[in-house]
Design an enzyme around this catalytic site. Structure first.
Site, PDB file in Angstrom:
ATOM      1  N   ASP A  24     -25.489  91.333  67.243  1.00  0.00           N
ATOM      2  CA  ASP A  24     -24.440  90.331  67.436  1.00  0.00           C
ATOM      3  C   ASP A  24     -24.274  89.981  68.912  1.00  0.00           C
ATOM      4  O   ASP A  24     -24.234  88.806  69.286  1.00  0.00           O
ATOM      5  CB  ASP A  24     -23.107  90.843  66.873  1.00  0.00           C
ATOM      6  N   GLU A 280     -31.044  89.860  63.176  1.00  0.00           N
ATOM      7  CA  GLU A 280     -31.144  88.431  63.505  1.00  0.00           C
ATOM      8  C   GLU A 280     -31.752  88.179  64.877  1.00  0.00           C
ATOM      9  O   GLU A 280     -32.690  87.385  65.013  1.00  0.00           O
ATOM     10  CB  GLU A 280     -29.768  87.770  63.431  1.00  0.00           C
TER      11      GLU A 280
END
Length: 388
Positions: A24, A280
């Protein structure tokens, strides 16, 4: 204040709660740097886990620092009294402080409020990208912004000079000799398969390493520090393994790398023949590397993550030959717990030559779309004109 020119939207605030170790914060830090260096903006990045930020940005010595044009602030429970920014990005539905939302509601004109969503290749994303959600009691509207893989979404994070830097790196020769020497790999056999391994927990790792150990071609595995180290130690028959350790077992050489800042990790991906990535941030960087990759998606309850995995595979496999597509799908699924990686490896490694060309073409296609920072500034400019 007019929003007709995104460069006049000077003050941006990005809020980030660290959930997945460095994923994140990795996305938010890269985004903030792009907004500053490439769009002339003045972003403030609010982070709740200062220790995680410091690993990525060692220069952030104080909980109110400016690094690379980004103001870095510690998001504590006792949130300070600060003015609301022109654009407020709520990264991954992290829920803004109530006091800050009240400041946003009193600001004239109202800020652009963006909920930056997680990356997904699922078809429904295109229809939801950019949709607004009015606040139930305040004069504010939150817009959902989805990164994605085509022009109908928000694109992917990419610095404007990233691909040129990658090309210059590779122009030095295979994996850049100076880089290899710095990694302690000056004696790397020319035919070796160079693999980076960045993963979550992986209980099936021991059997795969046995495959690599018995390979007719040398396999060199570079493992950045992370959550996979306990499984790696078990696979190598050790109680623990740490940065700086290296192990040679027949055809397999394993080397554990210390945690590195983002640009150094990019070079690792550029240097390797195959990149195992997770989550991600590293997943996106591996696509810009233009090399074959294996994605370990973040696990979600009830197998929701597997739907996201299949959605990406449906996109990524377009243009592959049937044998390569089957081998890729089978190995990726096995790496994510649906099958056994060791049993799927031989078919996968056999199609790597085709996957190399495919990865380059995929990267080139993605680069035709706006990057995430550019798409955000365009969206905020357009939304401001519409609201005004």
């Amino acid at each position: 204040m007019s929003f007709s020119d995104p460069c006049r939207i000077a003050q941006w605030a990005i809020f980030c709660r660290v959930v997945d170790n460095f994923g994140d914060i990795g996305v938010c830090w890269r985004l903030a740097r792009c907004l500053s260096s490439e769009h002339g903006l003045q972003p403030t990045l609010w982070v709740d886990d200062w220790a995680a930020l410091r690993r990525l940005v060692p220069a952030a010595e104080m909980p109110d620092s400016i690094v690379d044009g980004v103001r870095l602030r510690h998001w504590r429970d006792d949130f300070p009294e600060v003015d609301a920014a022109d654009v407020v990005i709520e990264a991954f539905a992290c829920e803004l402080p109530a006091s800050y939302i009240d400041k946003m509601a009193r600001r004239v004109p109202a800020p652009q409020w963006i909920n930056l969503e997680y990356l997904s290749a699922e078809p429904w994303v295109e229809a939801c990208h950019g949709l607004g959600s009015p606040h139930p009691r305040l004069p504010l509207t939150k817009h959902f912004f989805f990164p994605g893989f085509d022009p109908k979404t928000g694109g992917l994070l990419r610095e404007c000079d990233l691909l040129a830097e990658r090309a210059a790196f590779r122009a030095q020769g295979r994996a850049a000799p100076a880089w290899l020497a710095a990694m302690g790999l000056a004696d790397l056999p020319a035919e070796a398969l160079l693999v980076s391994l960045f993963a979550y927990e992986q209980p099936d790792l021991p059997r795969l390493l046995e495959q690599w150990q018995q390979s007719g071609t040398p396999v060199v595995v570079l493992v950045p520090e992370g959550r996979v180290l306990p499984d790696l130690a078990r696979a190598l028959g050790r109680e623990r393994i740490k940065a700086g350790d290296h192990v040679q077992l027949d055809s397999l050489r394993v080397q554990v790398l210390p945690f590195s800042e983002p640009s150094a990790y990019d070079r690792l991906l550029w240097a390797c023949d195959l990149n195992f990535v997770r989550g991600e941030d590293s997943f996106v960087r591996a696509q810009w590397a233009g090399r074959p990759l294996v994605w370990q998606i973040y696990h979600q309850d009830e197998g929701v993550h597997l739907d996201k995995l299949e959605a990406f595979l449906d996109r990524y496999c377009r243009g592959l030959g049937k044998e390569a597509e089957i081998a890729l799908r089978t190995f990726w699924r096995a790496w994510n717990g649906v099958g056994t990686p060791a049993e799927a490896w031989s078919a996968y490694v056999a199609v790597l030559p085709e996957l190399r060309g495919h990865a380059e073409r995929w990267c080139d296609e993605l680069a035709l779309c706006d990057d995430l920072a550019t798409a955000l500034t365009k969206f905020c400019s357009h939304s401001g004109r519409t609201a005004g």
